[in-house]
Motif scaffolding. Structure first.
Motif, short mmCIF file in Angstrom:
data_model
loop_
_atom_site.label_atom_id
_atom_site.label_comp_id
_atom_site.label_asym_id
_atom_site.label_seq_id
_atom_site.Cartn_x
_atom_site.Cartn_y
_atom_site.Cartn_z
N UNK B 245 0.81 -1.21 0.00
CA UNK B 245 0.00 0.00 0.00
C UNK B 245 0.85 1.26 0.00
N UNK B 246 1.98 1.23 0.74
CA UNK B 246 2.81 2.43 0.84
C UNK B 246 3.52 2.76 -0.47
N UNK B 247 3.51 1.84 -1.42
CA UNK B 247 4.14 2.12 -2.71
C UNK B 247 3.17 2.79 -3.68
N UNK B 248 1.88 2.82 -3.28
CA UNK B 248 0.86 3.30 -4.20
C UNK B 248 0.24 4.61 -3.71
N UNK B 249 -0.18 5.41 -4.65
CA UNK B 249 -1.04 6.55 -4.32
C UNK B 249 -1.78 6.97 -5.58
N UNK B 250 -2.77 7.79 -5.36
CA UNK B 250 -3.54 8.25 -6.51
C UNK B 250 -2.86 9.48 -7.10
N UNK B 251 -2.52 9.40 -8.39
CA UNK B 251 -1.88 10.52 -9.08
C UNK B 251 -2.61 10.77 -10.40
N UNK B 287 -7.52 1.08 8.67
CA UNK B 287 -6.48 0.32 8.00
C UNK B 287 -5.32 1.21 7.58
N UNK B 288 -4.12 0.72 7.87
CA UNK B 288 -2.93 1.44 7.43
C UNK B 288 -2.41 0.85 6.13
N UNK B 289 -3.04 -0.26 5.73
CA UNK B 289 -2.49 -1.02 4.62
C UNK B 289 -2.95 -0.51 3.25
N UNK B 290 -4.07 0.10 3.19
CA UNK B 290 -4.69 0.37 1.90
C UNK B 290 -4.16 1.59 1.16
N UNK B 291 -4.81 1.88 0.05
CA UNK B 291 -4.45 3.01 -0.78
C UNK B 291 -5.64 3.97 -0.78
N UNK B 292 -5.52 5.11 -0.10
CA UNK B 292 -6.67 6.02 0.00
C UNK B 292 -7.12 6.44 -1.41
N UNK B 293 -8.39 6.20 -1.69
CA UNK B 293 -8.95 6.66 -2.95
C UNK B 293 -8.91 5.64 -4.08
#
Lengths: 313, 471
Positions: B245-251, B287-293
């Motif tokens: 999850x920490x490798x991902x984000x919405x861009x 959850x700390x694991x997911x990807x917000x959005x």
């Protein structure tokens, strides 16, 4: 490649190199102890200092004592630089970047971890120390060999190499810095030859004793040894050699990514210092200041690499 | 109870599919074989195919025991099974599309509506969402058990994140290394192209926003997850990134991964995390694991999530009991694979029956998995049964019960030679707009303890290589 993967490769190989260097320090200390008996206590203190572990040791155990120190350096979980801690950290990073490693490299690291965890499950008696240190060196060599034989020469390889050589440069600089006073042409030493055991220690810690004799005929001189470990182009653990490898691999990253980062400037600057410098100038400037300056520069370069290549979010 | 042994059958001599193996086995020296079995353990440790056990502090990485006697199916048996599996998986996918759209099956009264709408695994956020290619269940593991020559039953479906496929592949590699000559004598269909098929299948479900070759990634909860080895194994063998999850984000309206050269869009996320841990903004805020959005991007066609969120309802054990109706409703055919008769404890008559027969039946939690929280009546003590009875009375709708099946056996290698042990089988099914693929084989799990019917690895079960013969 993921920033996390670059980070994992970089740290995996830093920790492997650190494990090997710590093993070498123990070997040196042990050898001095064998040949010098009681005079070795001071040697153990400088070994601890080189491994940046003297504070932690003192806090936990107080007075330096050979068996304690060896155990602390080999297998103490409270010492993040102990061989076992380093191997566990290397393997943890390897698991994280498992997809970036070939089967051969992964298995070499994983088996190293399995073997050493078993071998170092209990304190190692003196009589077994040489064999255990051998094992550590052999296993680290196996991982490096597997990497050379099987990994693609791409950015993954570059991050692994940068980790290896930045750690090595750091270690050689520390070894020299802890012993710099031995190498200083002080009043007492004018006209006399260097304390044989002391210089041998320095060279042995970087596996350079035989190489030095081959390249330099006659009596070892303080300047000769310092110059060898700082500026020699052939010696694979010299500062110049290690930094030139870091610079080369960073150059490959620049080509591949087509971006020049601040870390590239830092690496170039470091290399220029070592490429253009001379031992006379270093002694004039002050060996200790020069070396501690480098150690700081290495740390700054490491930080900048982590930022430039997005090791963390 | 009489058990069907897949090697010996009920007659003299080995059954047909086992004959070539049996001949080879007769010529082997027992000591050598036991040595090889020990080599296998070393081999597994070396490649790191270990799992962490939940609930153990400083969990040591454990090995799942591996047995060297293969579990063998004839080509004919296999093709019968696959026809049934295909039918079932198609129906599962159609069911999911239906309950998140027009809900025809509920309107037709074939399934009680509350069972779907009040189900924890039903995700209201998915209503009206059609995933890319119309695929919900990209990867399914169907757990089968056998009770006789022609009697197979589906014990349960795994449509969330079925695991174990790395064992299927590594077990075969191990057998090939240990007994190369055996594979010259027996024509075993290969399984090694599973990762390739998986990648192709996932890529075929790329979202609208993807142009060019789809970028696939495996999303793992991290190195402390019990199945981390499998996550890295699959990413490695598919040649795709293993992401957290920490490798991902919405861009810029896409889900992107942080690379050494900046953020790069990911088209298909093969997630090995539960729905709850996918997106803290849309699902579990803790959850700390997911990807917000990520879910918003998903709904807008910017990313494919495999398996689709909300798909877990189809492998719910309460829904399971309606699978025959589901198959018939969507395919118009009679189910080819049997369901195990199931008592829904939410129904008073069933509950009464189950309470009267606790010592004979198997009781399972509706949402349970991994063999936790179940009662195997015939193997349980009086005390255990009494304790379970109390739980059952307190929350009957949390349980289902099934008769204790006479699971077939396959021999394992023990110190004193071959000995029969109970097995099940999990074939792995890939579903994409291009069709269904089932790799010939699967994961055979085996209860290592004599008489035990519980094959789960978390309960001491082992695995075997599964052979499907080229007929």
């Amino acid at each position: 490649m993921l920033g996390k993967t670059a980070s994992g490769l970089y740290w995996m190989f830093r920790y492997l190199e650190r494990a090997e260097n710590t093993a070498r320090l123990i070997e040196t200390g042990f050898r001095i102890a064998l040949t010098r008996g009681k005079g070795a206590d001071h040697e153990w203190s400088s070994v601890l200092q080189t491994a940046s572990a003297n504070d932690a040791y003192e806090r936990l155990y107080g007075e330096p004592e050979q068996a304690r120190i060896v155990d602390f350096l080999l297998r103490d979980p409270a010492n993040p630089s102990s061989v076992l801690s380093c191997i566990m950290a290397a393997r943890q990073n390897a698991r994280m970047v498992r997809t970036a490693l070939t089967k051969e490299v992964w298995e070499a690291v994983n088996e190293t971890y399995i073997m050493l965890r078993k071998r170092l499950a209990r304190p190692v008696p003196d009589k077994d120390i040489p064999e255990v240190l051998d094992l550590i060196r052999n296993r680290c060599a196996l991982v490096q060999g597997a990497m050379h034989g099987t990994m693609l020469r791409n950015d993954m390889f570059d991050f692994a190499r940068i980790g290896t050589f930045l750690e090595r440069a750091d270690s050689t600089a520390r070894i020299l810095d802890v012993k710099y006073f031995v190498l200083l042409p002080s009043v007492n030493f004018i006209g006399s030859s260097l304390d044989n055991v002391q210089w041998e220690t320095v060279l042995r810690s970087v596996a350079g004793d035989r190489a030095y004799s081959w390249l330099n005929e006659g009596e070892p001189s303080p300047m000769g040894i310092a110059s060898f470990l700082i500026f020699d182009r052939r010696m694979p653990r010299s500062l110049r050699f290690s930094v030139s490898k870091v610079r080369t691999n960073m150059g490959y990253l620049m080509q591949q990514y087509d971006v020049r980062h601040q870390s590239h400037d830092l690496a170039e600057g470091l290399f220029a210092q070592l490429d253009n410098g001379s031992i006379e100038l270093v002694f004039e400037y002050g060996l200790h200041d020069f070396l501690s300056g480098l150690v700081n520069d290495f740390a700054a370069l490491s930080k900048q690499i982590e930022t430039d290549f997005r090791f963390e979010a | 109870m009489q058990f069907f042994d897949e090697m010996q059958g009920n007659a003299d001599g080995a059954r047909e599919p086992y004959q070539a193996f049996s001949n080879w086995f007769e010529e082997q020296n027992g000591k050598d074989l036991r040595r090889k079995a020990r080599d296998a353990e070393h081999f597994f440790r070396k490649i790191g195919i270990t799992f962490n056990v939940y609930g153990e502090e400083e969990a040591d990485e454990r090995l799942i025991p591996f047995d060297i006697v293969p579990r063998i199916l004839s080509g004919n048996e296999w093709s019968k099974l696959t026809r049934g599996i295909e039918q079932r998986v198609r129906a599962m996918n159609a069911f999911l599309h239906d309950i998140y759209h027009r809900q025809e099956i509920l309107k037709a009264g074939r399934i009680p509506a509350h069972l779907v709408e009040r189900n924890e695994a039903f995700l209201p956020q998915m209503i009206g969402v059609t995933p890319p290619g119309g695929i919900y269940t990209h990867i399914v593991g169907v757990d089968l058990v056998r009770t006789g020559e022609d009697e197979f039953f589906v014990l349960e479906d795994n449509a969330r994140t079925p695991s174990g496929v790395s064992y299927m592949l590594e077990n075969r590699e191990t057998m090939l290394q240990m007994f190369p000559e055996l594979f010259n004598k027996v024509n075993v269909r290969p399984v090694s192209d599973y990762p390739l098929k998986l990648r192709r299948s996932l890529a075929a479900c790329a979202p609208e926003a993807c142009h060019g070759t789809p970028t696939v990634g495996v999303l793992t909860p991290g190195i402390h997850n019990s199945a981390y080895f499998e996550h890295s194994f699959l990413a490695d063998h598919m040649g795709v990134e293993l992401i957290e999850g920490t490798d991902l984000r919405v861009v810029d309206g896409r889900v992107a991964m942080r690379t050494t050269r900046g953020y790069k869009p990911v088209d298909v996320v093969y997630r090995r995390v539960d729905d709850d841990f996918l997106d803290p903004m849309n699902f579990n805020p803790d959850s700390l694991l997911g990807v917000p959005g990520i879910f918003d991007i998903y709904r807008a066609g910017g990313v494919t999530i495999a398996n689709a969120p909300g798909g877990g309802i189809v492998d719910d054990k309460a829904i399971y009991s309606y699978m025959p109706e589901i198959v018939e409703f969507y395919t118009g055919e009679k189910p080819l694979l049997n369901n195990v008769p199931t008592w829904r404890c939410s129904e008073p008559d069933s509950l009464a029956y189950v309470l009267d027969h606790l010592a004979e039946v198997v009781v399972k939690e509706v949402h349970g998995s991994g063999g936790y929280g179940m009662l195997v009546g015939p193997a349980a003590s009086k005390k255990e049964i009494a304790a379970f009875r109390a739980k059952l009375i307190a929350r009957p709708d949390n349980y289902i019960a099934q008769p204790t099946l006479a699971l077939s056996t396959v021999p394992i290698m023990t110190k004193s030679g071959l000995a029969p042990r109970h097995v099940d089988l999990r074939p792995f099914v890939l579903l994409s707009p291009n069709g269904i693929e089932i790799v010939p084989g699967g994961l055979t799990r085996v209860a290592m303890k004599q008489g035990s019917l519980v094959v789960n690895s978390s309960q001491g079960g082992g695995t075997k290589d599964t052979w499907v013969l080229e007929d």
